[in-house]
Design a protein around this motif. Structure first.
Motif, short mmCIF file in Angstrom:
data_model
loop_
_atom_site.label_atom_id
_atom_site.label_comp_id
_atom_site.label_asym_id
_atom_site.label_seq_id
_atom_site.Cartn_x
_atom_site.Cartn_y
_atom_site.Cartn_z
N PRO A 75 0.81 -1.22 0.00
CA PRO A 75 0.00 0.00 0.00
C PRO A 75 0.84 1.27 0.00
CG PRO A 75 -0.08 -1.06 2.14
CD PRO A 75 0.64 -2.00 1.22
N THR A 76 2.11 1.17 0.35
CA THR A 76 3.01 2.32 0.38
C THR A 76 3.70 2.55 -0.96
OG1 THR A 76 4.77 0.87 1.17
CG2 THR A 76 3.48 2.07 2.84
N LEU A 81 0.32 3.94 -5.59
CA LEU A 81 -0.29 5.23 -5.23
C LEU A 81 -0.63 6.04 -6.47
CD1 LEU A 81 1.96 6.17 -2.18
CD2 LEU A 81 -0.40 5.33 -2.11
N VAL A 82 0.29 6.08 -7.43
CA VAL A 82 0.04 6.80 -8.68
C VAL A 82 -1.14 6.16 -9.42
CG1 VAL A 82 1.01 7.31 -10.96
CG2 VAL A 82 2.35 7.77 -8.90
N ARG A 83 -1.16 4.83 -9.48
CA ARG A 83 -2.26 4.12 -10.13
C ARG A 83 -3.60 4.48 -9.49
NH1 ARG A 83 -2.06 -2.03 -9.06
NH2 ARG A 83 -3.19 -1.42 -7.22
N GLU A 84 -3.60 4.66 -8.17
CA GLU A 84 -4.82 4.96 -7.43
C GLU A 84 -5.07 6.47 -7.28
OE1 GLU A 84 -4.15 2.83 -3.77
OE2 GLU A 84 -4.56 0.88 -4.71
N TYR A 89 3.78 9.49 0.07
CA TYR A 89 4.00 9.74 1.50
C TYR A 89 5.15 10.73 1.69
CZ TYR A 89 0.88 5.88 2.64
OH TYR A 89 -0.22 5.07 2.77
N TRP A 90 5.18 11.36 2.87
CA TRP A 90 6.19 12.37 3.18
C TRP A 90 7.61 11.86 3.08
CZ3 TRP A 90 9.77 11.56 6.91
CH2 TRP A 90 9.50 10.57 7.86
N TRP A 91 7.81 10.57 3.32
CA TRP A 91 9.14 9.98 3.35
C TRP A 91 9.64 9.57 1.97
CZ3 TRP A 91 7.83 5.49 1.29
CH2 TRP A 91 6.58 4.95 1.62
N PRO A 93 11.41 9.79 -1.39
CA PRO A 93 12.51 10.68 -1.79
C PRO A 93 12.11 11.83 -2.72
CG PRO A 93 13.23 8.41 -1.87
CD PRO A 93 11.74 8.38 -1.59
N LEU A 94 11.08 11.64 -3.54
CA LEU A 94 10.63 12.73 -4.41
C LEU A 94 9.94 13.84 -3.62
CD1 LEU A 94 9.24 10.81 -7.53
CD2 LEU A 94 11.40 12.08 -7.34
N VAL A 95 9.44 13.51 -2.44
CA VAL A 95 8.79 14.50 -1.58
C VAL A 95 9.80 15.07 -0.59
CG1 VAL A 95 6.97 14.88 0.14
CG2 VAL A 95 6.55 13.35 -1.81
N SER A 96 10.55 14.19 0.07
CA SER A 96 11.48 14.62 1.12
C SER A 96 12.78 15.18 0.57
CB SER A 96 11.81 13.45 2.05
OG SER A 96 12.62 12.49 1.36
N GLY A 97 13.15 14.75 -0.64
CA GLY A 97 14.43 15.15 -1.19
C GLY A 97 15.60 14.34 -0.65
N ASP A 98 15.29 13.32 0.14
CA ASP A 98 16.34 12.53 0.78
C ASP A 98 16.03 11.04 0.62
OD1 ASP A 98 18.14 11.26 2.48
OD2 ASP A 98 17.66 12.51 4.22
N PRO A 99 16.91 10.28 -0.04
CA PRO A 99 16.64 8.85 -0.23
C PRO A 99 16.68 8.03 1.06
CG PRO A 99 18.83 9.41 -1.04
CD PRO A 99 18.16 10.70 -0.67
N ASN A 100 17.15 8.62 2.14
CA ASN A 100 17.21 7.88 3.41
C ASN A 100 15.94 7.96 4.24
OD1 ASN A 100 19.87 6.72 3.35
ND2 ASN A 100 20.62 8.82 3.43
N THR A 101 15.02 8.86 3.90
CA THR A 101 13.81 8.99 4.73
C THR A 101 12.96 7.73 4.69
OG1 THR A 101 12.74 10.21 2.92
CG2 THR A 101 13.64 11.51 4.75
N VAL A 102 13.01 6.96 3.60
CA VAL A 102 12.24 5.70 3.55
C VAL A 102 12.75 4.72 4.61
CG1 VAL A 102 13.68 4.58 1.78
CG2 VAL A 102 11.26 3.96 1.99
N HIS A 103 14.04 4.78 4.89
CA HIS A 103 14.61 3.93 5.94
C HIS A 103 14.32 4.53 7.33
CE1 HIS A 103 16.56 2.01 2.60
NE2 HIS A 103 17.26 3.09 2.33
N GLN A 104 14.50 5.84 7.44
CA GLN A 104 14.26 6.51 8.72
C GLN A 104 12.82 6.36 9.19
OE1 GLN A 104 15.56 10.40 7.55
NE2 GLN A 104 17.72 9.93 7.85
#
Length: 140
Positions: A75-76, A81-84, A89-91, A93-104
């Motif tokens: 679901p994440t 998400l684009v299909r639906e 989500y905020w984390w 990388p295209l939103v946060s600008g940081d590829p590590n937020t998905v891990h954080q």
């Protein structure tokens, strides 16, 4: 959308790189924490992305066409998400600008998997988990 734009939708969570089991009678799919042989468990990236089909013939390339028919995307997943027509989500990388937020944010599979290498297929059922198919905050 260009190929590079499409590829940038991947948030690097690697949930789609986990093995799934399907009940032959019901078609129900359950997740395991058993990672594809090519998954780097630390980076959550494929070790040989360009040539993955040679090593893992049943690896499904996520394209706009294949995504439309896949029912097991987490679901994440940004492709889902684009299909639906839902927001990322905020984390992501295209939103946060940081590829590590998905891990954080605890969304990625980092530190939560076992490798399929040397594991018998019948042992996968001992590694069934629910977290890959849950919304954030729904449990682990």
């Amino acid at each position: 959308m260009s190929q590079s734009e499409w590829e940038s939708l991947c948030d690097g969570c690697a949930r789609c790189c986990l093995n799934k089991l399907e009940d032959w009678d019901t078609g129900q799919i359950v997740w395991t924490n058993v990672a594809c042989t090519l998954l780097d468990g630390q980076t959550c990236r494929c070790k040989d992305y360009e040539n993955r089909a040679a090593t893992v013939p049943d690896c499904i390339q996520l394209t706009p066409d294949t995504v439309r028919g896949l029912t097991w995307l987490p679901p994440t997943c940004a492709y889902r998400l684009v299909r639906e027509n839902r927001d990322l989500y905020w984390w992501h990388p295209l939103v946060s600008g940081d590829p590590n937020t998905v891990h954080q944010a605890g969304i990625s599979v980092r530190g939560r998997t076992v490798s399929e290498d040397g594991m018998a297929l019948e042992d996968f059922e001992h590694h069934v988990v629910s977290w890959p198919g849950e919304e954030p905050g729904a449990g682990t």
